[in-house]
Scaffold this motif. Sequence first.
Motif, PDB file in Angstrom:
ATOM      1  N   ILE A 319     -49.264  -8.986  31.649  1.00  0.00           N
ATOM      2  CA  ILE A 319     -48.526 -10.195  31.267  1.00  0.00           C
ATOM      3  C   ILE A 319     -47.901  -9.922  29.897  1.00  0.00           C
ATOM      4  N   PRO A 320     -46.595 -10.120  29.733  1.00  0.00           N
ATOM      5  CA  PRO A 320     -45.962  -9.687  28.483  1.00  0.00           C
ATOM      6  C   PRO A 320     -46.370 -10.488  27.250  1.00  0.00           C
ATOM      7  N   ARG A 321     -46.249  -9.832  26.125  1.00  0.00           N
ATOM      8  CA  ARG A 321     -46.420 -10.448  24.803  1.00  0.00           C
ATOM      9  C   ARG A 321     -45.453 -11.640  24.708  1.00  0.00           C
ATOM     10  N   GLY A 322     -45.911 -12.738  24.087  1.00  0.00           N
ATOM     11  CA  GLY A 322     -45.052 -13.919  23.946  1.00  0.00           C
ATOM     12  C   GLY A 322     -45.323 -14.980  24.999  1.00  0.00           C
ATOM     13  N   THR A 323     -46.067 -14.610  26.050  1.00  0.00           N
ATOM     14  CA  THR A 323     -46.399 -15.594  27.089  1.00  0.00           C
ATOM     15  C   THR A 323     -47.349 -16.646  26.506  1.00  0.00           C
ATOM     16  N   ILE A 324     -47.160 -17.890  26.940  1.00  0.00           N
ATOM     17  CA  ILE A 324     -48.042 -18.966  26.480  1.00  0.00           C
ATOM     18  C   ILE A 324     -48.815 -19.547  27.658  1.00  0.00           C
ATOM     19  N   PHE A 325     -50.120 -19.730  27.422  1.00  0.00           N
ATOM     20  CA  PHE A 325     -51.025 -20.194  28.467  1.00  0.00           C
ATOM     21  C   PHE A 325     -51.605 -21.556  28.100  1.00  0.00           C
ATOM     22  N   TYR A 326     -52.098 -22.193  29.141  1.00  0.00           N
ATOM     23  CA  TYR A 326     -52.761 -23.489  28.944  1.00  0.00           C
ATOM     24  C   TYR A 326     -54.029 -23.535  29.802  1.00  0.00           C
ATOM     25  N   GLY A 327     -55.065 -24.178  29.257  1.00  0.00           N
ATOM     26  CA  GLY A 327     -56.289 -24.357  30.033  1.00  0.00           C
ATOM     27  C   GLY A 327     -57.167 -25.379  29.354  1.00  0.00           C
ATOM     28  N   ASN A 328     -58.379 -25.532  29.825  1.00  0.00           N
ATOM     29  CA  ASN A 328     -59.273 -26.454  29.124  1.00  0.00           C
ATOM     30  C   ASN A 328     -60.726 -26.013  29.213  1.00  0.00           C
ATOM     31  N   ILE A 329     -61.495 -26.543  28.273  1.00  0.00           N
ATOM     32  CA  ILE A 329     -62.924 -26.253  28.211  1.00  0.00           C
ATOM     33  C   ILE A 329     -63.651 -27.586  28.317  1.00  0.00           C
ATOM     34  N   ARG A 330     -64.652 -27.670  29.188  1.00  0.00           N
ATOM     35  CA  ARG A 330     -65.476 -28.880  29.249  1.00  0.00           C
ATOM     36  C   ARG A 330     -66.829 -28.576  28.639  1.00  0.00           C
ATOM     37  N   ILE A 331     -67.258 -29.451  27.743  1.00  0.00           N
ATOM     38  CA  ILE A 331     -68.546 -29.247  27.071  1.00  0.00           C
ATOM     39  C   ILE A 331     -69.424 -30.471  27.270  1.00  0.00           C
ATOM     40  N   PHE A 332     -70.601 -30.269  27.812  1.00  0.00           N
ATOM     41  CA  PHE A 332     -71.542 -31.361  28.044  1.00  0.00           C
ATOM     42  C   PHE A 332     -72.527 -31.483  26.900  1.00  0.00           C
ATOM     43  N   ASP A 333     -72.723 -32.700  26.424  1.00  0.00           N
ATOM     44  CA  ASP A 333     -73.737 -32.932  25.407  1.00  0.00           C
ATOM     45  C   ASP A 333     -75.111 -32.904  26.049  1.00  0.00           C
ATOM     46  N   LYS A 334     -76.127 -32.629  25.228  1.00  0.00           N
ATOM     47  CA  LYS A 334     -77.483 -32.534  25.757  1.00  0.00           C
ATOM     48  C   LYS A 334     -77.965 -33.847  26.368  1.00  0.00           C
ATOM     49  N   LYS A 335     -77.381 -34.985  25.947  1.00  0.00           N
ATOM     50  CA  LYS A 335     -77.921 -36.257  26.447  1.00  0.00           C
ATOM     51  C   LYS A 335     -77.671 -36.448  27.949  1.00  0.00           C
ATOM     52  N   VAL A 336     -76.740 -35.698  28.523  1.00  0.00           N
ATOM     53  CA  VAL A 336     -76.525 -35.719  29.969  1.00  0.00           C
ATOM     54  C   VAL A 336     -77.748 -35.178  30.706  1.00  0.00           C
ATOM     55  N   PHE A 337     -78.493 -34.322  30.002  1.00  0.00           N
ATOM     56  CA  PHE A 337     -79.585 -33.613  30.675  1.00  0.00           C
ATOM     57  C   PHE A 337     -80.955 -34.174  30.313  1.00  0.00           C
ATOM     58  N   GLU A 338     -80.988 -35.459  29.980  1.00  0.00           N
ATOM     59  CA  GLU A 338     -82.277 -36.071  29.641  1.00  0.00           C
ATOM     60  C   GLU A 338     -83.250 -35.918  30.807  1.00  0.00           C
ATOM     61  N   GLY A 339     -84.507 -35.667  30.479  1.00  0.00           N
ATOM     62  CA  GLY A 339     -85.498 -35.510  31.534  1.00  0.00           C
ATOM     63  C   GLY A 339     -85.458 -34.134  32.169  1.00  0.00           C
ATOM     64  N   ILE A 340     -84.725 -33.249  31.509  1.00  0.00           N
ATOM     65  CA  ILE A 340     -84.605 -31.893  32.026  1.00  0.00           C
ATOM     66  C   ILE A 340     -85.937 -31.156  31.879  1.00  0.00           C
ATOM     67  N   GLU A 341     -86.098 -30.136  32.660  1.00  0.00           N
ATOM     68  CA  GLU A 341     -87.212 -29.188  32.572  1.00  0.00           C
ATOM     69  C   GLU A 341     -87.607 -28.901  31.107  1.00  0.00           C
ATOM     70  N   GLU A 342     -88.885 -29.078  30.793  1.00  0.00           N
ATOM     71  CA  GLU A 342     -89.377 -28.862  29.421  1.00  0.00           C
ATOM     72  C   GLU A 342     -88.994 -27.490  28.855  1.00  0.00           C
ATOM     73  N   LYS A 343     -89.034 -26.504  29.711  1.00  0.00           N
ATOM     74  CA  LYS A 343     -88.775 -25.125  29.283  1.00  0.00           C
ATOM     75  C   LYS A 343     -87.389 -24.946  28.670  1.00  0.00           C
ATOM     76  N   LEU A 344     -86.453 -25.849  29.031  1.00  0.00           N
ATOM     77  CA  LEU A 344     -85.077 -25.691  28.542  1.00  0.00           C
ATOM     78  C   LEU A 344     -84.841 -26.403  27.215  1.00  0.00           C
ATOM     79  N   LYS A 345     -85.826 -27.143  26.778  1.00  0.00           N
ATOM     80  CA  LYS A 345     -85.641 -27.891  25.532  1.00  0.00           C
ATOM     81  C   LYS A 345     -85.897 -27.014  24.316  1.00  0.00           C
ATOM     82  N   PRO A 346     -85.225 -27.234  23.187  1.00  0.00           N
ATOM     83  CA  PRO A 346     -84.152 -28.194  22.985  1.00  0.00           C
ATOM     84  C   PRO A 346     -82.790 -27.592  23.397  1.00  0.00           C
ATOM     85  N   LEU A 347     -81.872 -28.474  23.824  1.00  0.00           N
ATOM     86  CA  LEU A 347     -80.501 -28.030  24.111  1.00  0.00           C
ATOM     87  C   LEU A 347     -79.621 -28.329  22.902  1.00  0.00           C
TER      88      LEU A 347
END
Length: 394
Positions: A319-347
């Motif tokens: 892909i040539p130099r000068g090309t412009i791209f677009y995308g997105n990143i989704r980030i989940f906060d730890k509060k979505v995972f309340e009650g998660i497996e103890e072994k994974l804490k803390p997130l």
Amino acid sequence: MSENTQAKNNNQEQNPENIEIFALATDPIYIGTGGYTIGRVDNTIVRDPITNVPKIPGSSLAGTWRYYTVLETLKDIKDKQPDWDEIKASEGSTIGEKLEKVDWKENPSEGWKAFPGNKIMKITCAGQDNIPQEELSNAPFATDRDGKTGHCGHCIVCKGFGFSKKDISWQGQIFFSDLNIIFFPVFTIKGTKWITTVSRLKEIKLRDIDSKAGKEQDDENLCFVFEKLAEDESVGHINLGWLYLPYKIENNESLKNNIQKILENLKFQVSFSLKDIIIVPDSLFSHIVNSNLEVRTSVSIDPITGAAKEGALFTSEAIPRGTIFYGNIRIFDKKVFEGIEEKLKPLPEKKQLCEALENSRHYYETLGIGGMTTRGFGRLKITSPNWKEEDKNE
Ligand SMILES: [Zn+2]
């Protein structure tokens, strides 16, 4: 500190947080498909299976960003991590608890770097896991047959990007979309122009953008421009590579406004403006992009003699130099995972993960993405409207 961030970003309550990102190829970008020779080049690049347009897959982005986050963290903390014996001897029934109890030798310079699990982060938290068959509780100190450690399962990178162990698989909190081309440079008799399509522009979700602006061209060949390409013509023809196409001037104000908004949000210097953009029909976009890729011929060097291998000439597309791209990143906060497996804490918190990504993206400008980075390929600038403007110079 959290109030500061809130003022900066009023999307604070979004969960997951959606971060729109833009990227500029400052080198040609080569992300290979892994070795089939199809048609005119030996080394082909990854394409979208539906549109056939080249792209940067989300998996490549996730892999490199994981590595760069580890580099960025270790650069600061490697002499500040407590000794493993001290961690083992501290209070707590899980490694997660022990890591929260034991002190750093010296405090890391930024908040997200002080995430408790980083006390055992190693360079092997990036790349492929050397020890996927270990239990999570053994992961920080287990090694493979060559004595290499693997994903520790506790640091901000293992928690944020995910890991998989014998007893637990964790998909992580950060998800990367593909980076798709939105502006692609093409040489024409009127200089370099940047092509895009109405439907690609509609994919971009920014504030103050009219997502309904513009409609697909009825005419399969007609292109739109926003200003005259020559003094005396409001319709004419333009060559896009070897294709010769008719164009007319488009006066859709909301479409123009959208493009201006996008250009303002790029946050890197681009060498074009609205007048250099040509909207092409969707049906032609892939065609034009694919016939204007960079194709380079290289020689394989025999590592023993240092000379060119016989018959070792190969071609690669990029892909040539000068090309412009677009995308997105989704980030989940730890509060979505309340009650998660103890072994994974803390997130980690969403804010810590955002900062980790923001602080490590500068490596794309030096180390790049994809293959042939030692042959001058792969460097990329990545920005987001959500991120602070100044780039880190380190
Ligand atoms: Zn780790």
